[in-house]
Scaffold this motif. Structure first.
Motif, mmCIF file in Angstrom:
data_model
loop_
_atom_site.group_PDB
_atom_site.id
_atom_site.type_symbol
_atom_site.label_atom_id
_atom_site.label_comp_id
_atom_site.label_asym_id
_atom_site.label_seq_id
_atom_site.Cartn_x
_atom_site.Cartn_y
_atom_site.Cartn_z
ATOM 1 N N LEU A 120 0.660 -1.055 0.082
ATOM 2 C CA LEU A 120 0.025 0.048 0.017
ATOM 3 C C LEU A 120 0.875 1.252 -0.163
ATOM 4 O O LEU A 120 0.675 2.311 -0.857
ATOM 5 N N GLU A 121 1.904 1.244 0.687
ATOM 6 C CA GLU A 121 2.770 2.257 0.991
ATOM 7 C C GLU A 121 3.454 2.562 -0.334
ATOM 8 O O GLU A 121 3.545 4.069 -1.031
ATOM 9 N N SER A 122 3.900 1.681 -1.023
ATOM 10 C CA SER A 122 4.624 1.826 -2.445
ATOM 11 C C SER A 122 3.562 2.246 -3.649
ATOM 12 O O SER A 122 3.836 3.253 -4.268
ATOM 13 N N VAL A 123 2.254 1.744 -3.561
ATOM 14 C CA VAL A 123 1.419 2.066 -4.533
ATOM 15 C C VAL A 123 1.059 3.959 -4.439
ATOM 16 O O VAL A 123 1.019 4.439 -5.281
ATOM 17 N N ARG A 124 0.916 4.135 -2.985
ATOM 18 C CA ARG A 124 0.567 5.625 -2.608
ATOM 19 C C ARG A 124 1.773 6.527 -2.953
ATOM 20 O O ARG A 124 1.654 7.676 -3.535
ATOM 21 N N ARG A 125 3.082 5.962 -2.972
ATOM 22 C CA ARG A 125 4.128 6.717 -3.338
ATOM 23 C C ARG A 125 4.593 6.839 -4.906
ATOM 24 O O ARG A 125 4.847 7.691 -5.207
ATOM 25 N N HIS A 126 4.432 5.505 -5.459
ATOM 26 C CA HIS A 126 5.282 5.284 -6.775
ATOM 27 C C HIS A 126 4.018 4.784 -7.782
ATOM 28 O O HIS A 126 4.163 4.847 -8.761
ATOM 29 N N GLY A 127 2.888 4.309 -7.259
ATOM 30 C CA GLY A 127 1.891 4.030 -8.316
ATOM 31 C C GLY A 127 1.829 2.374 -8.494
ATOM 32 O O GLY A 127 0.980 1.937 -9.081
ATOM 33 N N SER A 128 2.819 1.814 -7.977
ATOM 34 C CA SER A 128 2.961 0.375 -8.214
ATOM 35 C C SER A 128 3.592 -0.466 -6.991
ATOM 36 O O SER A 128 4.539 0.314 -6.500
ATOM 37 N N ALA A 129 3.455 -1.726 -7.051
ATOM 38 C CA ALA A 129 4.424 -2.322 -5.868
ATOM 39 C C ALA A 129 4.309 -3.951 -6.592
ATOM 40 O O ALA A 129 3.412 -4.333 -6.732
ATOM 41 N N ILE A 130 5.478 -4.478 -6.825
ATOM 42 C CA ILE A 130 5.755 -5.847 -7.142
ATOM 43 C C ILE A 130 6.643 -6.425 -5.969
ATOM 44 O O ILE A 130 7.753 -6.202 -5.894
ATOM 45 N N THR A 131 5.934 -7.189 -5.286
ATOM 46 C CA THR A 131 6.713 -8.028 -4.147
ATOM 47 C C THR A 131 7.608 -9.236 -4.930
ATOM 48 O O THR A 131 7.314 -9.719 -5.770
ATOM 49 N N CYS A 132 8.803 -8.938 -4.336
ATOM 50 C CA CYS A 132 10.009 -9.882 -4.839
ATOM 51 C C CYS A 132 10.690 -10.404 -3.553
ATOM 52 O O CYS A 132 10.742 -9.716 -2.519
ATOM 53 N N THR A 133 11.291 -11.556 -3.974
ATOM 54 C CA THR A 133 12.234 -11.977 -2.922
ATOM 55 C C THR A 133 13.798 -12.171 -3.583
ATOM 56 O O THR A 133 13.731 -12.383 -4.834
ATOM 57 N N LYS A 134 14.680 -11.926 -2.807
ATOM 58 C CA LYS A 134 16.026 -12.051 -3.481
ATOM 59 C C LYS A 134 16.566 -13.513 -3.667
ATOM 60 O O LYS A 134 16.131 -14.429 -3.341
ATOM 61 N N PHE A 135 16.924 -13.916 -4.972
ATOM 62 C CA PHE A 135 17.576 -14.942 -5.356
ATOM 63 C C PHE A 135 18.944 -15.432 -4.610
ATOM 64 O O PHE A 135 19.803 -14.604 -4.680
ATOM 65 N N ASN A 136 18.785 -16.459 -4.080
ATOM 66 C CA ASN A 136 19.989 -16.990 -3.159
ATOM 67 C C ASN A 136 20.582 -18.088 -4.094
ATOM 68 O O ASN A 136 21.632 -18.399 -3.500
ATOM 69 N N GLU A 137 20.347 -18.525 -5.071
ATOM 70 C CA GLU A 137 21.021 -19.487 -5.812
ATOM 71 C C GLU A 137 21.761 -18.768 -6.906
ATOM 72 O O GLU A 137 21.341 -17.941 -7.281
ATOM 73 N N THR A 138 22.640 -19.839 -7.544
ATOM 74 C CA THR A 138 23.498 -19.127 -8.783
ATOM 75 C C THR A 138 22.445 -19.431 -9.976
ATOM 76 O O THR A 138 21.659 -20.398 -9.961
ATOM 77 N N VAL A 139 22.412 -18.420 -10.955
ATOM 78 C CA VAL A 139 21.470 -18.408 -11.822
ATOM 79 C C VAL A 139 22.163 -18.598 -13.256
ATOM 80 O O VAL A 139 23.102 -18.052 -13.330
ATOM 81 N N ILE A 140 21.487 -19.562 -13.833
ATOM 82 C CA ILE A 140 22.479 -19.862 -15.201
ATOM 83 C C ILE A 140 21.316 -19.856 -16.288
ATOM 84 O O ILE A 140 20.116 -19.712 -16.225
#
Length: 249
Positions: A134-154
């Motif tokens: 809610l805070e992100s939409v009010r501030r920026h107009g959008s919010a995409i929930t994400c989690t950090k990748f902890n594995e090696t990406v190939i």
């Protein structure tokens, strides 16, 4: 410091829940995955209760395949989910289902309404993550929930590893994905006009039409139950939470 909306000036807030899947990867012969139970309660009910209990969420819209609608309506009544205002028939794809729910909301709510689009089988969301969206939409107009990748990406289009991608800035997009109703609905309508009917998620559509997107970092426990393994991991998490409540730790 953002300027908070208050009183009559606050935009309505609606959770849009996609519960249209049939659970083909769950190997469940009995029922769709959203109706499987954890601790005596269907997964979809666990999900809905987070939005039902959030003090800022005004209403809930749910898109579900027609064959599951009667059962869902019974669950809504049984669990007294009073904020559920719209239950609409889902389409052949996730995009069509989300679009149908957004149209139902738009027929009754103003364009500036904040919508939190969430998976019905992602039941371990918490209040802090809803607040951050809610805070992100009010501030920026959008919010995409994400989690950090902890594995090696190939990158490996065949069995040969073609590239190893630095993971410093790699995140997995999850849900909620939150926007102003007028913005997200216009993108869904443009996609249909362009012949796109099966996009992965709202984030993908918004990006493809040039809208700026803003990241909200969520917990790794914000799991989407897609496979049987996901179900057991999620059930274990619920066991841990229940144990903490009983022991006080």
């Amino acid at each position: 410091m953002i300027e908070e909306e208050s009183g009559a000036d606050r935009s309505p807030i609606v959770a849009v829940i996609f519960a249209g899947g049939i659970g083909s990867r769950m190997n469940s012969q009995a029922q769709p995955k959203q109706f499987l139970e954890i601790h005596g309660k269907p997964i979809i009910v666990h999900t809905l209760e987070h939005f039902e209990e959030h003090p800022e969420v005004d209403a809930i819209a749910i898109a579900i395949l027609p064959e599951g609608r009667d059962h869902l309506e019974r669950l809504v009544r049984r669990h007294e989910l009073s904020k559920v205002r719209w239950i609409v028939d889902g389409g052949a794809t996730g995009q069509q289902s989300r679009h149908a729910a957004l149209v139902a909301v738009a027929n009754d709510q103003p364009p500036e309404t904040i919508v939190l689009i969430h998976d019905g089988v992602r039941p371990v969301i918490n209040r802090a993550l809803i607040d951050a969206n809610l805070e992100s939409v009010r501030r920026h107009g959008s919010a995409i929930t994400c989690t950090k990748f902890n594995e090696t990406v190939i990158s490996t289009p065949t069995d040969r590893v073609e590239d190893v991608i630095p993971r410093d800035h790699i995140y997995a997009a999850q849900a909620p994905q939150s926007f102003r109703l007028q913005d997200i609905l216009s993108v869904y309508e443009r996609a249909v006009a362009d012949g796109e009917l099966d996009s992965i998620d709202s984030c993908t559509l918004m990006h493809s039409y040039g809208y700026p997107l803003h990241r909200v970092v969520g917990p790794r426990s914000n799991l989407k139950i897609t496979t049987a393994e996901d179900y057991y991991v999620c059930r274990t998490f619920f066991d841990l939470v229940e144990g903490q409540q009983i022991s006080g730790f």
